[in-house]
Scaffold this motif. Structure first.
Motif, PDB file in Angstrom:
ATOM      1  N   ASN A 130      10.857  17.357  35.790  1.00 51.32           N
ATOM      2  CA  ASN A 130       9.925  17.485  34.682  1.00 51.32           C
ATOM      3  C   ASN A 130       9.991  18.904  34.129  1.00 51.32           C
ATOM      4  N   ILE A 131      10.296  19.039  32.825  1.00 49.58           N
ATOM      5  CA  ILE A 131      10.464  20.357  32.209  1.00 49.58           C
ATOM      6  C   ILE A 131       9.173  20.788  31.500  1.00 49.58           C
ATOM      7  N   THR A 132       8.618  19.907  30.710  1.00 55.96           N
ATOM      8  CA  THR A 132       7.334  20.134  30.059  1.00 55.96           C
ATOM      9  C   THR A 132       6.527  18.844  30.178  1.00 55.96           C
ATOM     10  N   GLU A 133       5.394  18.808  29.518  1.00 53.11           N
ATOM     11  CA  GLU A 133       4.556  17.608  29.565  1.00 53.11           C
ATOM     12  C   GLU A 133       5.299  16.381  29.043  1.00 53.11           C
ATOM     13  N   SER A 134       6.222  16.598  28.090  1.00 47.02           N
ATOM     14  CA  SER A 134       6.916  15.456  27.490  1.00 47.02           C
ATOM     15  C   SER A 134       8.424  15.462  27.718  1.00 47.02           C
ATOM     16  N   LEU A 166      17.188  19.479  44.550  1.00 47.85           N
ATOM     17  CA  LEU A 166      17.936  18.950  43.409  1.00 47.85           C
ATOM     18  C   LEU A 166      17.097  19.001  42.130  1.00 47.85           C
ATOM     19  N   SER A 167      15.835  18.586  42.227  1.00 44.44           N
ATOM     20  CA  SER A 167      14.954  18.639  41.051  1.00 44.44           C
ATOM     21  C   SER A 167      14.758  20.075  40.581  1.00 44.44           C
ATOM     22  N   SER A 168      14.603  20.989  41.529  1.00 46.20           N
ATOM     23  CA  SER A 168      14.370  22.394  41.173  1.00 46.20           C
ATOM     24  C   SER A 168      15.570  23.009  40.472  1.00 46.20           C
ATOM     25  N   LEU A 169      16.774  22.634  40.893  1.00 39.17           N
ATOM     26  CA  LEU A 169      17.972  23.145  40.227  1.00 39.17           C
ATOM     27  C   LEU A 169      18.000  22.703  38.762  1.00 39.17           C
ATOM     28  N   LEU A 170      17.734  21.428  38.512  1.00 37.59           N
ATOM     29  CA  LEU A 170      17.704  20.928  37.133  1.00 37.59           C
ATOM     30  C   LEU A 170      16.582  21.592  36.342  1.00 37.59           C
ATOM     31  N   GLN A 171      15.431  21.688  36.954  1.00 34.77           N
ATOM     32  CA  GLN A 171      14.264  22.250  36.272  1.00 34.77           C
ATOM     33  C   GLN A 171      14.508  23.707  35.893  1.00 34.77           C
ATOM     34  N   LYS A 172      15.060  24.482  36.800  1.00 37.60           N
ATOM     35  CA  LYS A 172      15.302  25.902  36.533  1.00 37.60           C
ATOM     36  C   LYS A 172      16.384  26.086  35.476  1.00 37.60           C
ATOM     37  N   HIS A 173      17.467  25.324  35.594  1.00 37.01           N
ATOM     38  CA  HIS A 173      18.581  25.502  34.667  1.00 37.01           C
ATOM     39  C   HIS A 173      18.201  25.139  33.239  1.00 37.01           C
TER      40      HIS A 173
END
Length: 271
Positions: A130-134, A166-173
């Motif tokens: 999840n990057i932002t609310e949407s 794995l989620s954190s890598l996507l979220q940070k990048h």
């Protein structure tokens, strides 16, 4: 997990962390995933609310797996994708397996038989971030006819052990990523778009509830599943279905698919 494998995973993870914020991250992310559970294909997709999704990265063993992606999936079939529906729940993180989030009659749907089977996918798992609310980034990886086998229980257990990483890598990048539609007003609810398209194309005027039931059927929900989602009795759902079929002048689910699926290119939110 033995010490050698743990050491290898740690090294690959370290390389992925170093690649954060660079164009090389998807390849390093792919390498890390393959260490945990070998796959045949990988696609990273950005979802923004109910707007059309954007493909950020893809790789494959057999090119047939993504042949229908651009024309069919992005053309409107994504609206019936269980992973897209999972994104719409909001604030979704971690690992999801398609068979665990798909409706109970998913394999009977037009989407499954005319899109998903074309891909030759046998099993599919997604990492959600999840990057932002949407906004959601998903890395969907699968097994297709190239290997011919679904993921096994041990592989899924290992993936779940690493799901936060794995989620954190996507979220940070992709923390600053926004799709082109970010400034646009959200589209009308899908039920409303379906009602409008049916009225315009065929002169069929559904009630909001009838349109909602039609979409549940298209996604692969049985009458029992629909009753649970709508919190109404099974008998009430059967009444809704009879009313829907009568208005559409049809007598079967196959006819409903044939009537509604050609409309989905119109229902998709165009850029």
């Amino acid at each position: 997990m033995d010490a050698v494998t743990q050491s290898e995973n740690d090294e690959v993870l370290a390389d992925a962390i170093i690649a954060l914020g660079t164009p090389a991250l998807p390849q390093h992310f792919s390498r890390l995933l393959k260490q945990l559970a070998a796959f045949d294909n990988l696609i990273i997709i950005a979802y923004h609310g109910e707007h059309r999704p954007a493909v950020l990265y893809r790789e494959y063993t057999d090119p047939v797996v993504y042949l229908p992606m651009d024309s069919q999936y992005l053309g409107g079939d994504y609206l019936l994708d269980p992973f897209y529906r999972e994104h719409l729940r909001g604030n979704v993180q971690g690992i999801r397996r398609l068979r665990d989030v798909a409706p109970d009659h998913f394999r009977r749907t037009h989407y499954y038989q005319n899109y998903y089977q074309q891909t030759t996918l046998l099993d599919e798992v997604a990492v959600f971030a999840n990057i932002t609310e949407s906004d959601t980034i998903t890395a969907c990886f699968g097994r297709d006819r190239s290997s011919g086998n679904p993921f096994n229980r041990r592989e899924l257990e290992i993936l779940h052990q690493y799901e936060n990483t794995l989620s954190s890598l996507l979220q940070k990048h992709w923390q600053d990523y926004r799709v082109d539609d970010v400034g646009k007003a959200p589209p009308a609810p899908l039920e409303e778009r379906l009602r409008e398209a049916l009225s315009h194309q065929h002169g069929i005027r559904l009630s909001p509830r009838q349109a909602e039931v039609a979409l549940f059927i298209l996604r692969g929900h049985s009458s029992l599943s629909i009753s649970l989602h709508l919190e109404v009795s099974l008998q009430t759902v059967k009444v809704f279905r009879r009313q829907l079929y009568a208005k559409c002048c049809i007598s079967s689910q196959a006819e409903l698919f044939a009537l509604l699926m050609p409309l989905f290119a119109r229902l998709a939110e165009h850029k």
